[in-house]
Scaffold this motif. Structure first.
Motif, PDB file in Angstrom:
ATOM      1  N   ASN A 312      33.457  30.266  42.448  1.00  0.00           N
ATOM      2  CA  ASN A 312      33.815  30.927  43.699  1.00  0.00           C
ATOM      3  C   ASN A 312      33.236  30.284  44.949  1.00  0.00           C
ATOM      4  O   ASN A 312      33.339  30.845  46.045  1.00  0.00           O
ATOM      5  N   GLY A 313      32.632  29.131  44.798  1.00  0.00           N
ATOM      6  CA  GLY A 313      32.170  28.387  45.963  1.00  0.00           C
ATOM      7  C   GLY A 313      31.229  29.190  46.840  1.00  0.00           C
ATOM      8  O   GLY A 313      30.212  29.710  46.382  1.00  0.00           O
ATOM      9  N   CYS A 314      31.596  29.334  48.107  1.00  0.00           N
ATOM     10  CA  CYS A 314      30.747  30.024  49.088  1.00  0.00           C
ATOM     11  C   CYS A 314      30.993  31.530  49.140  1.00  0.00           C
ATOM     12  O   CYS A 314      30.334  32.231  49.916  1.00  0.00           O
ATOM     13  N   ILE A 315      31.926  32.026  48.338  1.00  0.00           N
ATOM     14  CA  ILE A 315      32.237  33.456  48.369  1.00  0.00           C
ATOM     15  C   ILE A 315      31.019  34.250  47.907  1.00  0.00           C
ATOM     16  O   ILE A 315      30.414  33.940  46.884  1.00  0.00           O
ATOM     17  N   VAL A 316      30.663  35.257  48.677  1.00  0.00           N
ATOM     18  CA  VAL A 316      29.482  36.065  48.375  1.00  0.00           C
ATOM     19  C   VAL A 316      29.722  36.882  47.102  1.00  0.00           C
ATOM     20  O   VAL A 316      30.790  37.466  46.911  1.00  0.00           O
ATOM     21  N   GLU A 317      28.718  36.888  46.255  1.00  0.00           N
ATOM     22  CA  GLU A 317      28.813  37.626  44.999  1.00  0.00           C
ATOM     23  C   GLU A 317      29.151  39.090  45.274  1.00  0.00           C
ATOM     24  O   GLU A 317      28.649  39.695  46.214  1.00  0.00           O
ATOM     25  N   ASP A 318      30.000  39.639  44.466  1.00  0.00           N
ATOM     26  CA  ASP A 318      30.472  41.032  44.544  1.00  0.00           C
ATOM     27  C   ASP A 318      31.560  41.241  45.594  1.00  0.00           C
ATOM     28  O   ASP A 318      32.113  42.345  45.698  1.00  0.00           O
ATOM     29  N   ASP A 319      31.887  40.204  46.388  1.00  0.00           N
ATOM     30  CA  ASP A 319      32.978  40.363  47.350  1.00  0.00           C
ATOM     31  C   ASP A 319      34.343  40.374  46.659  1.00  0.00           C
ATOM     32  O   ASP A 319      35.295  40.948  47.181  1.00  0.00           O
ATOM     33  N   LEU A 320      34.427  39.702  45.504  1.00  0.00           N
ATOM     34  CA  LEU A 320      35.710  39.602  44.809  1.00  0.00           C
ATOM     35  C   LEU A 320      35.835  40.691  43.746  1.00  0.00           C
ATOM     36  O   LEU A 320      35.617  40.463  42.558  1.00  0.00           O
ATOM     37  N   ASP A 321      36.193  41.877  44.182  1.00  0.00           N
ATOM     38  CA  ASP A 321      36.494  42.975  43.268  1.00  0.00           C
ATOM     39  C   ASP A 321      38.012  42.987  43.092  1.00  0.00           C
ATOM     40  O   ASP A 321      38.743  43.650  43.829  1.00  0.00           O
ATOM     41  N   TYR A 322      38.477  42.219  42.112  1.00  0.00           N
ATOM     42  CA  TYR A 322      39.918  42.014  41.970  1.00  0.00           C
ATOM     43  C   TYR A 322      40.675  43.325  41.754  1.00  0.00           C
ATOM     44  O   TYR A 322      41.797  43.491  42.238  1.00  0.00           O
ATOM     45  N   ALA A 323      40.078  44.254  41.039  1.00  0.00           N
ATOM     46  CA  ALA A 323      40.772  45.515  40.755  1.00  0.00           C
ATOM     47  C   ALA A 323      41.058  46.286  42.043  1.00  0.00           C
ATOM     48  O   ALA A 323      42.174  46.780  42.259  1.00  0.00           O
ATOM     49  N   SER A 324      40.062  46.389  42.919  1.00  0.00           N
ATOM     50  CA  SER A 324      40.266  47.146  44.156  1.00  0.00           C
ATOM     51  C   SER A 324      41.151  46.370  45.133  1.00  0.00           C
ATOM     52  O   SER A 324      41.939  46.965  45.873  1.00  0.00           O
ATOM     53  N   ILE A 325      41.028  45.041  45.139  1.00  0.00           N
ATOM     54  CA  ILE A 325      41.897  44.234  46.002  1.00  0.00           C
ATOM     55  C   ILE A 325      43.351  44.383  45.551  1.00  0.00           C
ATOM     56  O   ILE A 325      44.261  44.559  46.366  1.00  0.00           O
ATOM     57  N   PHE A 326      43.558  44.336  44.240  1.00  0.00           N
ATOM     58  CA  PHE A 326      44.915  44.478  43.702  1.00  0.00           C
ATOM     59  C   PHE A 326      45.493  45.847  44.053  1.00  0.00           C
ATOM     60  O   PHE A 326      46.663  45.966  44.441  1.00  0.00           O
ATOM     61  N   SER A 327      44.681  46.886  43.933  1.00  0.00           N
ATOM     62  CA  SER A 327      45.141  48.234  44.261  1.00  0.00           C
ATOM     63  C   SER A 327      45.568  48.327  45.725  1.00  0.00           C
ATOM     64  O   SER A 327      46.576  48.977  46.047  1.00  0.00           O
ATOM     65  N   ALA A 328      44.812  47.665  46.609  1.00  0.00           N
ATOM     66  CA  ALA A 328      45.139  47.703  48.033  1.00  0.00           C
ATOM     67  C   ALA A 328      46.406  46.919  48.349  1.00  0.00           C
ATOM     68  O   ALA A 328      47.157  47.269  49.263  1.00  0.00           O
ATOM     69  N   ARG A 329      46.664  45.859  47.589  1.00  0.00           N
ATOM     70  CA  ARG A 329      47.813  44.990  47.861  1.00  0.00           C
ATOM     71  C   ARG A 329      49.067  45.382  47.084  1.00  0.00           C
ATOM     72  O   ARG A 329      50.160  44.875  47.366  1.00  0.00           O
ATOM     73  N   LEU A 330      48.930  46.270  46.113  1.00  0.00           N
ATOM     74  CA  LEU A 330      50.033  46.580  45.213  1.00  0.00           C
ATOM     75  C   LEU A 330      51.308  47.039  45.932  1.00  0.00           C
ATOM     76  O   LEU A 330      52.409  46.570  45.595  1.00  0.00           O
TER      77      LEU A 330
END
Length: 399
Positions: A312-330
């Motif tokens: 994840n390179g420079c992405i801050v740990e815990d910023d990538l919550d794919y489940a909640s991001i997916f729910s918001a974008r669904l």
């Protein structure tokens, strides 16, 4: 506090709130507060002033309005601190006030401390942004206050501290004489509808005007640019069109467009956006700036590979919550890619996250000090940091 005041303690504590009550309640009843407490606080001279202030700011009908008896104190504070506000709430016929107190020395003062500051004309306050985000403390108060007002006026979303820290660092460079570029990626002019008061993309056609996201950008960038320029920052503005969306066959089929037609309409839209932004605004096509379609595909493929392997390179740990991001974008994905399963839509999220990462890399190469102002959905904000910690702030979403 002296042990001689132990009789004022409640549950072995003498809090600022308790002290305020012990001093101010008697004054509001035309009585004297406890002498030992006043002496311990060293506020003998201020007490007589507080009594005079209470009488001066008292209204003849205060006893009949149902408002708290501290209203004269509140009016006096507001005369010294215009940012001191209150809201009246009624519950079962009883009125209460919700106070919005300014920050002093990085913290919310007690009512008594606020009154003492007002009495002594110590009216310097700390901008709320500096309290919420310590990284902003290095910036001038005047700039931060103006930003605070702009963020509220323009409906900025609240960002995590690490994003605001990078924003503050970019502004510090601007104050030192470097040029800053406020850049917003914008979607093509996709069709949308107003459904139950909410704007929603339909993707039923592609227009040639200023799209839904671009409309927010046109209102936001010049306003924010003016704030920065007021404080001596050379701020430029740019818009970046998502030309790469015209590479996708399913999108073209849905819109009933050819590649050439998509590109033609996109350029017309971009020119209208530039005209609305005014002289000096810049426009780029994102994939074109990356080096063309092949370079864009290579860049996004590499980003998607890294994300898939949790690199994840420079992405801050815990910023990538794919489940909640997916729910918001669904809802967007379901409108855009109809009749696809959730598993297929999840793959679209991964691919789109890679696109945002690639956009961040393109912007970092295109400009020396870019600040991304996102207007689509702030849940995609973390992906920008795959390759570098580019400053990114977001507006509240419009769809």
């Amino acid at each position: 506090m002296s042990q001689s005041l132990a009789h004022y303690y409640v549950r072995n504590k003498l809090t600022h709130k308790l002290i305020s009550k012990r001093v101010l309640s008697p004054i509001s009843l035309s009585q004297q507060p406890p002498a030992d407490l006043v002496q311990a606080l060293c506020i003998e001279s201020e007490v007589s002033k507080l009594s005079a202030v209470y009488a001066q700011f008292q209204h003849s009908d205060d006893g009949h309005t149902g408002l708290p008896r501290y209203m004269p104190f509140y009016r006096f504070i507001q005369s010294k601190f215009p940012g001191f506000q209150w809201q009246v709430r009624s519950t079962q016929g009883k009125k209460t006030l919700i106070l919005d107190k300014p920050y002093i020395n990085q913290s919310r003062p007690s009512l008594l401390n606020l009154l003492l500051c007002a009495i002594n004309d110590n009216t310097a306050t700390t901008p709320a942004l500096k309290v919420r985000y310590p990284a902003m403390r290095e910036l001038p108060d005047e700039l931060v206050v103006d930003l605070e007002q702009a963020f509220e006026r323009l409906s900025f979303a609240q960002s995590a501290p690490h994003f605001v820290a990078r924003f503050a660092q970019a502004l510090a460079k601007g104050l030192a004489g470097e040029t800053i570029t406020l850049v917003s990626p914008v979607c093509p002019d996709y069709g949308y509808e107003n459904k139950n008061g909410r704007l929603r993309y339909t993707f039923e056609h592609l227009g040639e005007g200023i799209g839904l996201v671009a409309g927010r950008v046109v209102k936001t960038l010049p306003d924010l640019q003016a704030v920065l320029q007021k404080h001596g920052i050379d701020a430029r503005i740019a818009v970046a069109a998502g030309d790469f969306e015209g590479f996708d066959a399913s999108t073209l089929n849905r819109l009933k467009e050819t590649r050439e037609g998509f590109a033609h309409k996109l350029r017309i839209s971009q020119q209208k956006i530039l005209d609305a932004l005014g002289p000096g605004a810049e426009s780029i096509m994102i994939a074109e700036a990356a080096g063309g379609e092949d370079c864009w595909h290579a860049l996004t493929a590499e980003a998607q590979r890294r994300l898939a392997h949790q690199d994840n390179g420079c992405i801050v740990e815990d910023d990538l919550d794919y489940a909640s991001i997916f729910s918001a974008r669904l809802p967007l994905y379901q409108a855009w890619h109809q009749q696809r399963s959730n598993e297929e839509l999840m793959q679209i999220l991964y691919a789109q996250g890679a696109e945002y990462a690639a956009i961040g890399k393109v912007f970092a190469q295109q400009w020396t000090n870019p600040i991304v102002i996102g207007a689509d959905h702030n849940r995609m904000q973390p992906f920008y940091w795959l390759y570098s910690t580019i400053p990114v702030l977001y507006l509240t979403r419009v769809y």
